[in-house]
Design a protein around this motif. Structure first.
Motif, PDB file in Angstrom:
ATOM      1  N   ASP A 171     -25.680  -4.420   8.266  1.00 46.76           N
ATOM      2  CA  ASP A 171     -27.061  -4.524   8.730  1.00 46.76           C
ATOM      3  C   ASP A 171     -27.058  -4.926  10.200  1.00 46.76           C
ATOM      4  O   ASP A 171     -26.754  -6.063  10.553  1.00 46.76           O
ATOM      5  CB  ASP A 171     -27.799  -5.555   7.873  1.00 46.76           C
ATOM      6  CG  ASP A 171     -29.297  -5.614   8.186  1.00 46.76           C
ATOM      7  OD1 ASP A 171     -29.716  -5.122   9.254  1.00 46.76           O
ATOM      8  OD2 ASP A 171     -30.040  -6.172   7.355  1.00 46.76           O
ATOM      9  N   TYR A 230     -31.687  -8.931   0.783  1.00 46.35           N
ATOM     10  CA  TYR A 230     -30.705  -8.324  -0.133  1.00 46.35           C
ATOM     11  C   TYR A 230     -30.908  -8.895  -1.533  1.00 46.35           C
ATOM     12  O   TYR A 230     -30.873  -8.179  -2.524  1.00 46.35           O
ATOM     13  CB  TYR A 230     -29.260  -8.562   0.338  1.00 46.35           C
ATOM     14  CG  TYR A 230     -29.040  -8.382   1.817  1.00 46.35           C
ATOM     15  CD1 TYR A 230     -29.571  -7.278   2.482  1.00 46.35           C
ATOM     16  CD2 TYR A 230     -28.329  -9.321   2.567  1.00 46.35           C
ATOM     17  CE1 TYR A 230     -29.384  -7.116   3.856  1.00 46.35           C
ATOM     18  CE2 TYR A 230     -28.142  -9.169   3.929  1.00 46.35           C
ATOM     19  CZ  TYR A 230     -28.672  -8.077   4.570  1.00 46.35           C
ATOM     20  OH  TYR A 230     -28.504  -7.931   5.925  1.00 46.35           O
ATOM     21  N   SER A 272     -37.839  -2.283  14.206  1.00 47.38           N
ATOM     22  CA  SER A 272     -38.675  -3.488  14.138  1.00 47.38           C
ATOM     23  C   SER A 272     -38.327  -4.553  15.177  1.00 47.38           C
ATOM     24  O   SER A 272     -39.134  -5.440  15.430  1.00 47.38           O
ATOM     25  CB  SER A 272     -38.541  -4.141  12.766  1.00 47.38           C
ATOM     26  OG  SER A 272     -39.027  -3.295  11.752  1.00 47.38           O
ATOM     27  N   ARG A 301     -43.023   0.459  10.691  1.00 49.02           N
ATOM     28  CA  ARG A 301     -42.126   0.474   9.523  1.00 49.02           C
ATOM     29  C   ARG A 301     -41.185   1.666   9.583  1.00 49.02           C
ATOM     30  O   ARG A 301     -41.418   2.685   8.939  1.00 49.02           O
ATOM     31  CB  ARG A 301     -42.913   0.483   8.187  1.00 49.02           C
ATOM     32  CG  ARG A 301     -43.999  -0.541   8.053  1.00 49.02           C
ATOM     33  CD  ARG A 301     -43.499  -1.947   8.270  1.00 49.02           C
ATOM     34  NE  ARG A 301     -42.402  -2.297   7.388  1.00 49.02           N
ATOM     35  CZ  ARG A 301     -41.264  -2.865   7.788  1.00 49.02           C
ATOM     36  NH1 ARG A 301     -41.078  -3.153   9.066  1.00 49.02           N
ATOM     37  NH2 ARG A 301     -40.324  -3.143   6.930  1.00 49.02           N
ATOM     38  N   ALA A 304     -29.691  -4.963  12.402  1.00 50.21           N
ATOM     39  CA  ALA A 304     -31.076  -5.065  12.888  1.00 50.21           C
ATOM     40  C   ALA A 304     -31.134  -5.588  14.331  1.00 50.21           C
ATOM     41  O   ALA A 304     -32.040  -5.240  15.084  1.00 50.21           O
ATOM     42  CB  ALA A 304     -31.886  -5.980  11.964  1.00 50.21           C
ATOM     43  N   TYR A 305     -30.153  -6.425  14.709  1.00 54.79           N
ATOM     44  CA  TYR A 305     -30.177  -7.051  16.047  1.00 54.79           C
ATOM     45  C   TYR A 305     -29.111  -6.505  16.976  1.00 54.79           C
ATOM     46  O   TYR A 305     -28.811  -7.101  18.009  1.00 54.79           O
ATOM     47  CB  TYR A 305     -30.004  -8.576  15.886  1.00 54.79           C
ATOM     48  CG  TYR A 305     -31.097  -9.169  15.037  1.00 54.79           C
ATOM     49  CD1 TYR A 305     -32.358  -9.409  15.581  1.00 54.79           C
ATOM     50  CD2 TYR A 305     -30.897  -9.431  13.686  1.00 54.79           C
ATOM     51  CE1 TYR A 305     -33.378  -9.914  14.797  1.00 54.79           C
ATOM     52  CE2 TYR A 305     -31.912  -9.929  12.895  1.00 54.79           C
ATOM     53  CZ  TYR A 305     -33.156 -10.170  13.453  1.00 54.79           C
ATOM     54  OH  TYR A 305     -34.167 -10.661  12.669  1.00 54.79           O
ATOM     55  N   SER A 333     -36.081  -0.950   7.145  1.00 53.62           N
ATOM     56  CA  SER A 333     -34.740  -1.062   6.538  1.00 53.62           C
ATOM     57  C   SER A 333     -34.868  -1.602   5.130  1.00 53.62           C
ATOM     58  O   SER A 333     -34.008  -1.347   4.281  1.00 53.62           O
ATOM     59  CB  SER A 333     -33.791  -1.994   7.290  1.00 53.62           C
ATOM     60  OG  SER A 333     -34.179  -2.209   8.583  1.00 53.62           O
ATOM     61  N   PHE A 342     -29.556 -12.872   5.554  1.00 55.07           N
ATOM     62  CA  PHE A 342     -30.894 -12.313   5.371  1.00 55.07           C
ATOM     63  C   PHE A 342     -31.311 -12.354   3.898  1.00 55.07           C
ATOM     64  O   PHE A 342     -30.516 -12.022   3.009  1.00 55.07           O
ATOM     65  CB  PHE A 342     -30.836 -10.866   5.871  1.00 55.07           C
ATOM     66  CG  PHE A 342     -32.161 -10.157   5.983  1.00 55.07           C
ATOM     67  CD1 PHE A 342     -33.277 -10.772   6.531  1.00 55.07           C
ATOM     68  CD2 PHE A 342     -32.273  -8.832   5.562  1.00 55.07           C
ATOM     69  CE1 PHE A 342     -34.475 -10.091   6.657  1.00 55.07           C
ATOM     70  CE2 PHE A 342     -33.468  -8.142   5.683  1.00 55.07           C
ATOM     71  CZ  PHE A 342     -34.568  -8.772   6.222  1.00 55.07           C
TER      72      PHE A 342
HETATM   73  C1  PLP Z   1     -35.767  -8.037  10.744  1.00 48.63           C
HETATM   74  C2  PLP Z   1     -34.609  -7.617   9.936  1.00 48.63           C
HETATM   75  C3  PLP Z   1     -34.556  -6.347   9.363  1.00 48.63           C
HETATM   76  C4  PLP Z   1     -35.658  -5.383   9.591  1.00 48.63           C
HETATM   77  O1  PLP Z   1     -36.255  -4.930   8.457  1.00 48.63           O
HETATM   78  P1  PLP Z   1     -37.363  -3.789   8.601  1.00 48.63           P
HETATM   79  O2  PLP Z   1     -37.712  -3.557   7.175  1.00 48.63           O
HETATM   80  O3  PLP Z   1     -36.714  -2.609   9.242  1.00 48.63           O
HETATM   81  O4  PLP Z   1     -38.485  -4.339   9.418  1.00 48.63           O
HETATM   82  C5  PLP Z   1     -33.421  -5.974   8.659  1.00 48.63           C
HETATM   83  N1  PLP Z   1     -32.383  -6.814   8.531  1.00 48.63           N
HETATM   84  C6  PLP Z   1     -32.397  -8.035   9.079  1.00 48.63           C
HETATM   85  C7  PLP Z   1     -31.200  -8.892   8.953  1.00 48.63           C
HETATM   86  C8  PLP Z   1     -33.507  -8.479   9.777  1.00 48.63           C
HETATM   87  O5  PLP Z   1     -33.509  -9.720  10.299  1.00 48.63           O
END
Ligand code: PLP
Length: 357
Positions: free
Chosen positions: A183, A113, A212, A221, A185-186, A84, A110
């Motif tokens: 975002d 950004y 991930s 990746r 991711a979770y 991402s 995060f």
């Molecule tokens: C872990 C995480 C990602 C993942 O990033 P990748 O580049 O896909 O591994 C993205 N956003 C957040 C908030 C994360 O904690």
């Protein structure tokens, strides 16, 4: 110009940097011919078959098909990236003029950004989350001006672990006159529905997900961005031609052929998260555990530095996140395997015993 006016007059094309709007993308051999051929003599590849001698599909169509099915979207709404992180970087480079435009983010959140924005000399405007780590919609929209291009919303949020309130997210997507990047991711660990469900409703929405975390494939990746066909086609124009390599594509295809494995692991991790949420408060070490919708828990603790050192000496590494509660301190604990969580809890009990001794 009012924010409503801005919203009305800014198409995706308007939002783009002028150099991107006019970009003539690189055309590789595989762009010009992507059919079936008996003999390929167009890309200066080594013809001896190793399984890896050919360039990969630049648009990963074989992978996008099962992914689109699994996610309930169309392949044309999917952009795949080298993590991402790559999608975040491309978005910023595509929409934000260095030294002129800015992104908005809602701390604590995060860190990537800001790194991506700084790399592109793009300003970061910050509007802190409220005391429940929810967006302050009016304050965010009040911070908007004609140079506001991307608003990043992280849900579930890293490092606090909570999902953002859906009504407030919608209000922001509806009110923000630029791209809203959610975002997720979770998201596979969350109780709330994914913002993917709103994709057809909002042309300025982009949803980021990743292989991930829940998929357990951080090493390959592979990041996903879901958005309108128009946004996806611009992302495809600005990316490096072969940004997702063949090993990654085939590993992801394999994972997608049996998503039950990921789903079973998520179920175990959620069960373990609940166990930690039950056990951690029985210790006197934590002032507060934040309710988590992710595979980690943020715990407010005045012992974060000593605790970090103590656990590390026993071979258990957690993450100090004291910045979130600067007056007290905090640590972020990822949910591990059952036996790893046993060791974590044993370490925490030993620390408590030492404190009380
Ligand atoms: C872990 C995480 C990602 C993942 O990033 P990748 O580049 O896909 O591994 C993205 N956003 C957040 C908030 C994360 O904690």
């Amino acid at each position: 110009m009012s924010i409503r006016e801005m919203k009305r007059t800014r198409s995706i094309e308007h939002l783009l940097r002028p150099n991107i709007r006019e970009l003539k993308p690189y055309r590789s051999a595989r762009h010009e011919f992507d059919g079936e051929a008996r003999i390929l003599l167009d890309a200066n590849e080594n013809p001896f078959d190793s399984g890896f001698n050919r360039y990969p599909d630049p648009f990963q169509m074989r992978l996008k098909e099962p992914l689109a099915k699994y996610k309930g979207v169309s392949p044309e709404n999917i952009f795949l990236a080298n993590g991402s992180d790559e999608a975040i970087d491309l978005l910023i480079r595509m929409f934000c003029r260095p030294g002129t435009d800015h992104i908005l983010q809602l701390p604590p959140t995060f860190g990537m950004y800001r790194v991506a924005a700084s790399l592109s000399a793009v300003e970061v405007r910050e509007i802190a989350l409220d005391e429940h780590f929810q967006p302050r919609v009016d304050a965010v929209l009040a911070a908007v001006d004609p140079y506001s291009k991307i608003l990043f919303l992280c849900s579930p949020n890293n490092p606090t672990g909570n999902s953002l309130d859906r009504d407030r997210m919608r209000a922001l997507i509806e009110g923000f006159p630029g791209i809203v990047a959610v975002d997720e991711a979770y998201q596979d660990f969350a109780r709330q529905e994914s913002a993917l469900a709103w994709l057809e409703e909002y042309s300025n929405l982009l949803v980021l997900q990743t292989f991930s975390k829940a998929w357990g494939m951080a090493a390959i990746r592979l990041g996903m961005a879901f958005a309108s066909k128009e946004i996806v086609s611009w992302l495809n124009k600005v990316k490096m031609p072969y940004n997702v390599n063949e090993l990654t594509q085939s590993a992801a295809l394999d994972a997608l052929s049996r998503p039950e494995r990921m789903e079973e692991q998520v179920a175990i991790l959620l069960h373990e998260r609940q166990r930690l949420e039950r056990e951690l408060p029985t210790l006197s070490l934590f002032d507060e555990l934040l309710p988590s919708d992710a595979n980690f828990i943020l715990a407010k603790t005045r012992h974060s530095i000593a605790l970090y050192r103590f656990l590390t000496e026993r071979g258990v590494v957690v993450r100090d996140r004291s910045g979130v509660f600067p007056d007290i301190g905090a640590m972020r604990i990822s949910v591990g395997l059952p036996e790893e969580n046993d060791e974590l809890l044993a370490g925490l009990r030993a620390f408590q015993a030492k404190l009380n001794a």
